[in-house]
Design an enzyme around this catalytic site. Sequence first.
Site, short mmCIF file in Angstrom:
data_model
loop_
_atom_site.label_atom_id
_atom_site.label_comp_id
_atom_site.label_asym_id
_atom_site.label_seq_id
_atom_site.Cartn_x
_atom_site.Cartn_y
_atom_site.Cartn_z
N HIS A 317 0.76 -1.66 0.17
CA HIS A 317 -0.35 -0.39 -0.57
C HIS A 317 0.71 1.47 -0.03
CE1 HIS A 317 -3.01 -2.64 0.56
NE2 HIS A 317 -4.47 -1.85 0.57
N GLY A 318 1.64 0.45 0.47
CA GLY A 318 3.15 2.22 0.33
C GLY A 318 4.18 1.83 0.61
#
Lengths: 466, 366
Positions: A317-318
């Site tokens: 996600h990041g």
Amino acid sequence: MIFSSIAFLYYFLPVTLVLYFLTPRPLKNTTLLLVSLFFYGWGEPKYVFLMIATVLLGYVFGLLIERYRSKPVSKVFLTLSVLSSLAALGYFKYADFFIANFNAVTGLSIPLLRLALPIGISFYTFQILSYSVDVYRGETEAQKNPINLAAYVALFPQLIAGPIVRYCDVALMLKKREHSFQKINEGCCRFVIGLSKKILIANTLGELCTSFTQSADLSVLYYWLYVVSYMLQIYFDFSGYSDMAIGLGKIFGFEFLENFNYPFISKSITEFWRRWHISLGSWFRDYVYIPLGGNRVKRARMLFNIFAVWFLTGFWHGAQWNFIVWGLYFGILLTLEKFFFLKKLEKHPVIGHIYVLFAAAISFMIFSAENMGDAVSRVGGMFGIGVKSFVSAEFWFNLKNYAIVLLVACIGATPIMKKIKNHADSKWKNTFILDAFEILVPIALLVICTAYLADGSFNPFLYFRF
Amino acid sequence: MKHKNIISVFIFAIIVGAISLGCFFKPHTQYSESERRLLEKKPVLTKETLFSGSYTRDFEKYVTDQFPCRDSFRSVKALFSTYVFNKMENNGLFTEEGHISKLEYPVNSHMFDNAQQKFDKLYEKYMKDKNVNIYLSIIPDKNYFLAEKHGYLSIDYDAFIKDFKDRMDYMKYIDVLPMLSLDDYYKTDSHWKQEKITDVAQHIAQSMGADASAQYSEKTLDNPFRGVYLGQSALPFKPDTIKYLTNGILENCIVKYYDTGMAKEGDMYNMDKAYGKDPYEMFLSGTSPLITIENPSAKEDKELILFRDSYGSSIAPLLAPAYSKITVVDIRYIQSDFLGSFIDFDNKDILFMYSTTLLNNSMAMR
């Protein structure tokens, strides 16, 4: 280009539809590929070549893996395919994360690369990976036509925000798919519903969330109002994009799998992740968790498998520590549920619902933070730590200002409307009033969404980190 | 319904197709009358703009600005947001008591500091060692009468004004708050109405030891005044009417504009602008860096230097009867450093008259 924009709705999409339906059937995938490359190149002119290179590597390795499937060398080709895909993802998405952490640990100051992240790279990399692995496992044949494989990877409806469509789910449709007025109508309606979820609900709640992040008048209740709004914003944004992708897919004759299924009505986090971003969860299950041994190993190894998967889910996600912590937080909850209280939660649904909403609220606060320090500060703020007041003027104003939107969002996050529709279908199916209603409501929603876009209202793109 | 799917797809195709054709073939519009702003121009396609991403970004802004029937769509959005979502504000604008107003929140402390620094600099450079009387008057925007009362976010006006006047210890404060009410402001615009502020002008003049009492005849402009908030809100609202005051003294005044550095004689009320894009600009021709108003009928040889924002345009004529000459300065349009070339500050009354809106958004002060 994003779906919720004038450029997409009234320039790109009409031209694409005309071209697509005018194209003879054997060339439809070529048209889809060309418009998809234009779509991607519109936002990322430089990185369109990266995507083409990734597809070509996937294509070549796919053929080699299939050709030598029963021989050891096929594993080498699979490894090369996986590494080449992950290398691009690692370089563009994670290089600075590793450099920054290496600098922090060693005291060195190696300069950061500061590369712009190619939009959608996490999605299309996972699609290529699943294709290579499926070919290696013999679950699907390698695609002989590079245009078809490229059309699958670059297919613009799911390119920049998912869902992660697996090759085996659409392989047949790439060869032959049906187009009908029924499917086009269903696709249009689904697209408009997704567009409305994004523009009317998610973007409006996004305004509230932005007000919170810029506020100097924070209070405990404002933190809670923010986190509820943020949860709903993210849900309506993500699921809205999935609806738009599924709808567009239908218009072009594809059937994509559902990606969200009312996650906030879950009674456990285990159930939540069966309903939230289904394509991502099932991807990690099938391509990481099960290959690592899944449940059929010793307890210590199973724990390792669970945490490896949730570490990677967070990291996907990041490239920030708060996303890793967010993933591991779910790993802890899922482990506790698995070994201790999943059955109890299922027996006491009210407690289960409260627990899920509370646990999800904490997780989204971590997810929303700019960095780990910010995450700790925000979660603390929910419990009054570091916050001067319990309630503030900005809280009251925003509660009143967004009350109806929040109410609509809360109702929309449950299957209530779906049940009402099913009830209406069973009672008044094929009646003029219901049919007219089903035609006019999406049209009205499209006009209202267009009005929001023409006004230049707040319209963030949340997938730039993915 | 027989052929439901075909009918539905057909309607979708007609709507999307019609709007799409409108997008492709609508003639370029340069200026939005309702929003009072220049619209985006079509970006130029070059290798650099394409690969830097600026072309696509600018194109998306351009097509949004140039969208066919954009004002009507903006109204649909405003109505939906207001009446379906029951939002209290739309794009920061709200309507209460028949007025449209803009949220002024929170206090921008760095803007507030910036305004103070600009005034301090003017004082140090031009006034400190001179024989001058310096006054300050702060005009509340109309949120003062609306926002807190109706549950909107609002700056603490009393604290805001007190803080600012405490910092300006070299100025004598003239309080106009007790003389103002919501009715003194236009319903669709931020400004006050000239015909409602004669008492404010007289009070300010008296506080400076002058007499601005005069009889005026009221004239009504036969051009509906769609205030700045009307177009921005996109809500259906009745326009205001502009009234302006005049008399023999004002008609005899000599008004000179120094927009280019050279004096150019003009009118107190610019009737060209009264029928232009913003009719409020009829008062002293709107935005002008430096104006002088000479009053040959003045009883005393007394001069005033008025530092002001747009609120000052409509009140300056009402101060004219009290002075032989008023120099009206707007430091948003002239560098403060150049003022010494045009103005002799010695033996003058100096009034700083600013709205809370400008003090809270003072970046334009030069």
